[in-house]
Design a protein around this motif. Structure first.
Motif, PDB file in Angstrom:
ATOM      1  N   ASP A  34     -50.424 -12.882 -25.104  1.00 30.06           N
ATOM      2  CA  ASP A  34     -50.491 -11.456 -25.421  1.00 30.06           C
ATOM      3  C   ASP A  34     -50.915 -10.586 -24.250  1.00 30.06           C
ATOM      4  OD1 ASP A  34     -49.851 -12.160 -28.045  1.00 30.06           O
ATOM      5  OD2 ASP A  34     -51.963 -12.399 -28.582  1.00 30.06           O
ATOM      6  N   CYS A  35     -51.121 -11.187 -23.077  1.00 28.56           N
ATOM      7  CA  CYS A  35     -51.619 -10.434 -21.910  1.00 28.56           C
ATOM      8  C   CYS A  35     -52.923  -9.727 -22.247  1.00 28.56           C
ATOM      9  CB  CYS A  35     -50.592  -9.423 -21.420  1.00 28.56           C
ATOM     10  SG  CYS A  35     -49.022 -10.150 -20.910  1.00 28.56           S
ATOM     11  N   ALA A  36     -53.784 -10.398 -22.996  1.00 23.77           N
ATOM     12  CA  ALA A  36     -55.061  -9.829 -23.401  1.00 23.77           C
ATOM     13  C   ALA A  36     -56.156 -10.222 -22.413  1.00 23.77           C
ATOM     14  CB  ALA A  36     -55.426 -10.299 -24.807  1.00 23.77           C
ATOM     15  N   GLY A  37     -57.232  -9.434 -22.367  1.00 20.21           N
ATOM     16  CA  GLY A  37     -58.396  -9.809 -21.583  1.00 20.21           C
ATOM     17  C   GLY A  37     -58.514  -9.146 -20.243  1.00 20.21           C
ATOM     18  N   ASP A  38     -57.460  -8.470 -19.778  1.00 26.53           N
ATOM     19  CA  ASP A  38     -57.509  -7.744 -18.510  1.00 26.53           C
ATOM     20  C   ASP A  38     -57.855  -8.651 -17.339  1.00 26.53           C
ATOM     21  OD1 ASP A  38     -57.081  -5.279 -17.225  1.00 26.53           O
ATOM     22  OD2 ASP A  38     -59.230  -4.932 -17.027  1.00 26.53           O
ATOM     23  N   ASP A  39     -57.392  -9.909 -17.371  1.00 28.69           N
ATOM     24  CA  ASP A  39     -57.687 -10.849 -16.288  1.00 28.69           C
ATOM     25  C   ASP A  39     -56.438 -11.616 -15.863  1.00 28.69           C
ATOM     26  OD1 ASP A  39     -57.409 -12.247 -18.641  1.00 28.69           O
ATOM     27  OD2 ASP A  39     -59.148 -13.550 -18.322  1.00 28.69           O
ATOM     28  N   GLU A  40     -55.292 -10.917 -15.942  1.00 28.85           N
ATOM     29  CA  GLU A  40     -54.030 -11.568 -15.614  1.00 28.85           C
ATOM     30  C   GLU A  40     -53.840 -11.649 -14.095  1.00 28.85           C
ATOM     31  OE1 GLU A  40     -53.188 -12.444 -18.503  1.00 28.85           O
ATOM     32  OE2 GLU A  40     -54.307 -10.919 -19.554  1.00 28.85           O
ATOM     33  N   SER A  41     -52.992 -12.567 -13.667  1.00 28.35           N
ATOM     34  CA  SER A  41     -52.646 -12.672 -12.253  1.00 28.35           C
ATOM     35  C   SER A  41     -51.679 -11.549 -11.892  1.00 28.35           C
ATOM     36  CB  SER A  41     -51.998 -14.030 -11.972  1.00 28.35           C
ATOM     37  OG  SER A  41     -51.416 -14.048 -10.688  1.00 28.35           O
ATOM     38  N   MET A  42     -51.963 -10.852 -10.784  1.00 31.19           N
ATOM     39  CA  MET A  42     -51.111  -9.736 -10.381  1.00 31.19           C
ATOM     40  C   MET A  42     -50.872  -9.784  -8.881  1.00 31.19           C
ATOM     41  SD  MET A  42     -51.763  -5.649 -10.982  1.00 31.19           S
ATOM     42  CE  MET A  42     -52.117  -5.939 -12.715  1.00 31.19           C
ATOM     43  N   ILE A  43     -49.638  -9.560  -8.474  1.00 29.88           N
ATOM     44  CA  ILE A  43     -49.312  -9.447  -7.062  1.00 29.88           C
ATOM     45  C   ILE A  43     -48.407  -8.242  -6.842  1.00 29.88           C
ATOM     46  CG2 ILE A  43     -49.532 -11.937  -6.657  1.00 29.88           C
ATOM     47  CD1 ILE A  43     -46.490 -12.098  -6.511  1.00 29.88           C
ATOM     48  N   TRP A  44     -48.328  -7.819  -5.583  1.00 28.93           N
ATOM     49  CA  TRP A  44     -47.507  -6.690  -5.171  1.00 28.93           C
ATOM     50  C   TRP A  44     -46.443  -7.222  -4.209  1.00 28.93           C
ATOM     51  CZ3 TRP A  44     -52.329  -6.427  -6.809  1.00 28.93           C
ATOM     52  CH2 TRP A  44     -52.756  -5.318  -7.536  1.00 28.93           C
ATOM     53  N   PRO A  45     -45.282  -7.670  -4.707  1.00 35.31           N
ATOM     54  CA  PRO A  45     -44.275  -8.233  -3.799  1.00 35.31           C
ATOM     55  C   PRO A  45     -43.745  -7.258  -2.769  1.00 35.31           C
ATOM     56  CG  PRO A  45     -43.820  -8.848  -6.070  1.00 35.31           C
ATOM     57  CD  PRO A  45     -44.885  -7.801  -6.108  1.00 35.31           C
ATOM     58  N   ASP A  46     -43.708  -5.961  -3.109  1.00 33.50           N
ATOM     59  CA  ASP A  46     -43.185  -4.962  -2.177  1.00 33.50           C
ATOM     60  C   ASP A  46     -43.956  -3.669  -2.416  1.00 33.50           C
ATOM     61  OD1 ASP A  46     -41.721  -3.224  -0.590  1.00 33.50           O
ATOM     62  OD2 ASP A  46     -39.799  -4.127  -1.091  1.00 33.50           O
ATOM     63  N   THR A  47     -44.593  -3.171  -1.357  1.00 32.23           N
ATOM     64  CA  THR A  47     -45.400  -1.955  -1.490  1.00 32.23           C
ATOM     65  C   THR A  47     -44.648  -0.702  -1.094  1.00 32.23           C
ATOM     66  OG1 THR A  47     -46.343  -2.372   0.697  1.00 32.23           O
ATOM     67  CG2 THR A  47     -47.567  -3.170  -1.200  1.00 32.23           C
ATOM     68  N   GLY A  48     -43.353  -0.783  -1.080  1.00 25.53           N
ATOM     69  CA  GLY A  48     -42.542   0.400  -1.092  1.00 25.53           C
ATOM     70  C   GLY A  48     -42.111   0.956   0.255  1.00 25.53           C
ATOM     71  N   PRO A  49     -41.384   2.082   0.125  1.00 28.98           N
ATOM     72  CA  PRO A  49     -41.100   2.742  -1.154  1.00 28.98           C
ATOM     73  C   PRO A  49     -40.046   2.006  -1.974  1.00 28.98           C
ATOM     74  CG  PRO A  49     -39.973   3.886   0.615  1.00 28.98           C
ATOM     75  CD  PRO A  49     -40.805   2.825   1.266  1.00 28.98           C
ATOM     76  N   VAL A  50     -40.400   1.707  -3.220  1.00 29.85           N
ATOM     77  CA  VAL A  50     -39.505   1.032  -4.160  1.00 29.85           C
ATOM     78  C   VAL A  50     -39.040   2.049  -5.186  1.00 29.85           C
ATOM     79  CG1 VAL A  50     -39.349  -0.756  -5.939  1.00 29.85           C
ATOM     80  CG2 VAL A  50     -40.616  -1.203  -3.819  1.00 29.85           C
ATOM     81  N   THR A  51     -37.769   1.978  -5.572  1.00 25.71           N
ATOM     82  CA  THR A  51     -37.213   2.930  -6.529  1.00 25.71           C
ATOM     83  C   THR A  51     -37.242   2.390  -7.954  1.00 25.71           C
ATOM     84  OG1 THR A  51     -35.753   3.647  -4.755  1.00 25.71           O
ATOM     85  CG2 THR A  51     -35.254   4.454  -6.960  1.00 25.71           C
ATOM     86  N   GLY A  52     -37.129   1.066  -8.129  1.00 29.69           N
ATOM     87  CA  GLY A  52     -37.215   0.504  -9.470  1.00 29.69           C
ATOM     88  C   GLY A  52     -36.093  -0.451  -9.792  1.00 29.69           C
ATOM     89  N   TYR A  53     -35.667  -0.444 -11.065  1.00 30.61           N
ATOM     90  CA  TYR A  53     -34.590  -1.297 -11.576  1.00 30.61           C
ATOM     91  C   TYR A  53     -34.862  -2.775 -11.296  1.00 30.61           C
ATOM     92  CZ  TYR A  53     -32.031   3.064 -12.132  1.00 30.61           C
ATOM     93  OH  TYR A  53     -31.648   4.324 -12.507  1.00 30.61           O
ATOM     94  N   ALA A  54     -36.029  -3.255 -11.670  1.00 30.91           N
ATOM     95  CA  ALA A  54     -36.336  -4.672 -11.483  1.00 30.91           C
ATOM     96  C   ALA A  54     -35.609  -5.520 -12.507  1.00 30.91           C
ATOM     97  CB  ALA A  54     -37.842  -4.893 -11.600  1.00 30.91           C
ATOM     98  N   SER A  55     -35.176  -6.723 -12.071  1.00 28.83           N
ATOM     99  CA  SER A  55     -34.615  -7.720 -12.971  1.00 28.83           C
ATOM    100  C   SER A  55     -35.219  -9.059 -12.599  1.00 28.83           C
ATOM    101  CB  SER A  55     -33.089  -7.758 -12.854  1.00 28.83           C
ATOM    102  OG  SER A  55     -32.536  -8.669 -13.784  1.00 28.83           O
ATOM    103  N   LEU A  56     -35.862  -9.714 -13.556  1.00 27.44           N
ATOM    104  CA  LEU A  56     -36.644 -10.923 -13.329  1.00 27.44           C
ATOM    105  C   LEU A  56     -36.029 -12.122 -14.022  1.00 27.44           C
ATOM    106  CD1 LEU A  56     -39.428 -12.407 -12.600  1.00 27.44           C
ATOM    107  CD2 LEU A  56     -40.171 -11.645 -14.869  1.00 27.44           C
ATOM    108  N   GLU A  57     -36.014 -13.246 -13.327  1.00 26.15           N
ATOM    109  CA  GLU A  57     -35.698 -14.538 -13.920  1.00 26.15           C
ATOM    110  C   GLU A  57     -36.724 -15.550 -13.419  1.00 26.15           C
ATOM    111  OE1 GLU A  57     -33.367 -15.602 -16.116  1.00 26.15           O
ATOM    112  OE2 GLU A  57     -32.597 -13.568 -16.394  1.00 26.15           O
TER     113      GLU A  57
END
Length: 510
Positions: free
Chosen positions: A349-372
């Motif tokens: 549920d992505c609960a607890g506010d302790d998830e792993s987070m990374i920043w693959p690209d710090t921009g400028p990024v426009t969007g339209y991500a697609s993940l597999e």
């Protein structure tokens, strides 16, 4: 002294007190990954919008996307896992008129691309079925299974057990959600099943479709059925074509604020919908905007639970996958700092506010991500940045597969320093988080006057106000360490920003 000046003087005094408190180091999990590669672009043309990614039998990326400059649908098929070398197959199988927006791609049993997309010139839904893995030769099947005016925006495609396309999309004329189920692999006969399972209010925007174990469509979409503010809806059809007019769409979230924009749907092991989506609760498009994760309690979504990220102005263009444990992995866009972000939840549920987070690209990024996720569970993301199609790929699910060289996140601390044990020397940090070394003036040392006083002096300011600067703003910590800060959250406050930088006083990376 003016009231504002007195307040800021008091804030600076509090910051000085905070300096004496020091920092209380607690362990954190570091996450870092592979570099970004440009698949197409870098020249005069603007390419890479509306991306959709699949992985072939070798785990090599196949990507459909929109050529903004020329108005074409394009297909990239990489000849290696990381799309490195600049020698990938790039074709434009449909160049008639202005085509290629809202692409949604799947691979058939032979690994050949099948793509649903929008013909903007004719306002029609189109389906491409290639007869080879690269869509080469200019002889692919291209059909218009729903040629009515205003059909095809926000398309989402899946293939049924026979390899026949099933597509959800928006009818801009009737303002309804529509579902297409073709009776052949090319949608070629002109007699496909086309239904409108939800016609209430303005509906069917930002659709995301999956097929359940019976092959019945499940669709997440946005609707304004809640009035001025929109809501997230879930449709679970009771037949393969959503026919009969008895398929109920469940109102999942709505009311105060706008839920359900730019959503992405997956089904968990029990067939219960899991949706990442974008919430906006302010008077402007991005204000108070968050990434939301909604996890339904049952296949019909009668009840929900979940979490997300609330660091501010985050969550656009999300793309969701579930890992082998059923935990969400989400790629998305940070609208304030123009970053690509990747969150890997440690629970369903992505609960607890302790998830792993990374920043693959710090921009400028426009969007339209697609993940597999590849065969080993490692994240692969195609996205749109610098008017180019780009790809980021890790080699392990945790993106901790290799020690990087240099300063990958550009925060002034080398990767080696950030992976070290001494927090005063930039250690115990994430080499793909550019925000966990809080050094506004960028001189490599967090000092009193140019860093702490600068943040305290801007206390209370928000974007577009005098004194606000992205370099002075951080979001709340999401890890155990007090300097493990998030990206800017849209306001310079006492605890996160003033106290946050005070805790880093004296830390340096020079």
């Amino acid at each position: 002294m003016a009231r504002t000046g007195l307040l800021r003087f008091s804030v600076i005094a509090l910051a000085a007190i905070a300096l004496a408190l020091g920092s209380a180091p607690v362990g954190e999990t570091l996450a870092y990954g592979a570099p970004v590669n440009t698949v197409d672009g870098g020249g005069a043309d603007d390419v890479g919008a509306h991306t959709s990614l699949a992985l072939d039998a070798n785990d090599y990326p196949v990507i459909s996307y929109y050529d903004v400059t020329n108005g074409d649908l394009k297909i990239a098929h990489c000849n290696d896992a990381f799309c490195a070398g600049g020698d990938e197959s790039v074709t434009a199988p449909d160049t008639a008129d202005n085509v290629g927006m809202y692409t949604s791609l799947a691979l058939d049993g032979d690994g050949y691309p099948v793509v649903a997309y929008y013909d903007q010139t004719n306002a029609a839904l189109k389906v491409l079925h290639c007869n080879d893995a690269d869509c080469a030769g200019d002889d692919e099947s291209i059909t218009t299974p729903d040629p009515g005016a205003g059909e095809g925006a926000y398309a989402s495609l899946a293939l049924d057990s026979s390899g026949y396309p099933v597509v959800s999309y928006h009818d801009e004329t009737s303002r309804d959600l529509k579902v297409l189920h073709c009776n052949d692999a090319d949608c070629a006969a002109g007699d496909e099943s086309i239904t409108s399972p939800d016609t209430e209010a303005e509906t069917g925007i930002w659709t995301s479709l999956q097929l359940d174990a019976s092959g019945y469509p499940v669709v997440a979409f946005f609707s304004d059925v809640f009035g001025f503010y929109g809501g997230l809806m879930i449709l679970h059809c009771n037949d393969a074509n959503c026919a009969g007019g008895d398929d109920d769409a469940t109102q999942v979230l709505g009311g105060t604020g706008t839920f359900g924009i730019e959503n992405s749907l997956e089904l968990d092991a029990s067939g219960n919908p899991v949706v990442s989506h974008y919430f906006s609760g302010g008077i402007s498009e991005f204000q108070f905007a968050n990434l939301v994760l909604s996890h339904c309690d049952d296949p019909g979504c009668a009840g929900i639970h979940g979490g997300g990220e609330s660091a501010g102005w985050v969550g656009r263009f999300s793309s969701l996958e579930l890992d082998a444990s059923g935990n969400p992995v989400v790629a998305y866009f940070d609208a304030l700092s123009d970053d690509l972000k990747l969150i890997h939840c440690n629970d369903a549920d992505c609960a607890g506010d302790d998830e792993s987070m990374i920043w693959p690209d710090t921009g400028p990024v426009t969007g339209y991500a697609s993940l597999e996720l590849d065969a080993g569970g490692a994240p692969v993301i195609s996205y749109y940045a610098d008017s180019s199609l780009k790809l980021f790929r890790c080699s392990t699910p945790a993106c901790n597969d290799k020690a990087l060289g240099g300063d990958s996140d550009g925060d002034g601390c080398t990767d080696a320093q950030e992976l070290g044990a001494n927090e005063d020397l930039g250690g115990r940090r994430n080499p793909l988080n550019p925000y966990d070394f809080f050094d506004p003036d960028g001189n490599g040392t967090v000092d009193l006057f140019f860093d702490i006083f600068a943040v305290a002096g801007a206390f209370g300011t928000q974007p577009f106000e005098a004194g606000y600067d992205l370099d002075l703003d951080r979001g709340s910590p999401y890890g155990g360490d007090v300097w493990d800060l998030r990206n800017p959250d849209g306001g310079i406050d006492l605890f996160t920003d003033v106290f946050g930088i005070a805790y880093q006083f004296g830390h340096h990376c020079v």
